[in-house]
Design an enzyme around this catalytic site. Sequence first.
Site, PDB file in Angstrom:
ATOM      1  N   LEU A  19      74.079  -4.034  13.358  1.00 44.54           N
ATOM      2  CA  LEU A  19      73.526  -3.705  14.677  1.00 44.54           C
ATOM      3  C   LEU A  19      73.010  -4.972  15.350  1.00 44.54           C
ATOM      4  CD1 LEU A  19      71.700  -0.295  14.209  1.00 44.54           C
ATOM      5  CD2 LEU A  19      73.507  -0.835  15.829  1.00 44.54           C
ATOM      6  N   HIS A  20      73.937  -5.822  15.742  1.00 45.64           N
ATOM      7  CA  HIS A  20      73.610  -7.077  16.399  1.00 45.64           C
ATOM      8  C   HIS A  20      74.416  -7.185  17.678  1.00 45.64           C
ATOM      9  CE1 HIS A  20      71.389  -8.416  12.910  1.00 45.64           C
ATOM     10  NE2 HIS A  20      72.381  -7.974  12.172  1.00 45.64           N
ATOM     11  N   ALA A  21      73.897  -7.900  18.645  1.00 46.17           N
ATOM     12  CA  ALA A  21      74.581  -8.218  19.907  1.00 46.17           C
ATOM     13  C   ALA A  21      75.263  -7.005  20.529  1.00 46.17           C
ATOM     14  CB  ALA A  21      75.546  -9.368  19.700  1.00 46.17           C
ATOM     15  N   PRO A  23      77.216  -4.416  19.337  1.00 47.82           N
ATOM     16  CA  PRO A  23      76.965  -3.083  18.765  1.00 47.82           C
ATOM     17  C   PRO A  23      75.552  -2.568  19.073  1.00 47.82           C
ATOM     18  CG  PRO A  23      78.123  -4.427  17.184  1.00 47.82           C
ATOM     19  CD  PRO A  23      77.737  -5.339  18.318  1.00 47.82           C
TER      20      PRO A  23
END
Length: 98
Positions: A19-21, A23
């Site tokens: 769950l980065h950037a 997403p």
Amino acid sequence: MKGNTMVERRVTVGWAEGLHARPASIFVRAATASGVPVTIAKADGNPVNAASMLAVLGLGAQGGEEIVLASEADDSDAALDRLAKLVSEGLDELPETV
């Protein structure tokens, strides 16, 4: 007065990058659009507001890691199902139906 019951969905993060950037952005937009207050947490962590980009990024959830989506709102089942599908399948947008 009726007490609300916490509804939860435990899912594995389907995006390889976690769950980065991008997403995280997709997830936060979807959580906001759900219309119900939702929290997100790592399986062993404290819940944070799923509609907050900073809070979601702060989780540091990795691909393949289990997270918990939860809500006490009435009729939150459908929203949680859609968010769970989004996260578990690593989709590019919120599914219209489950």
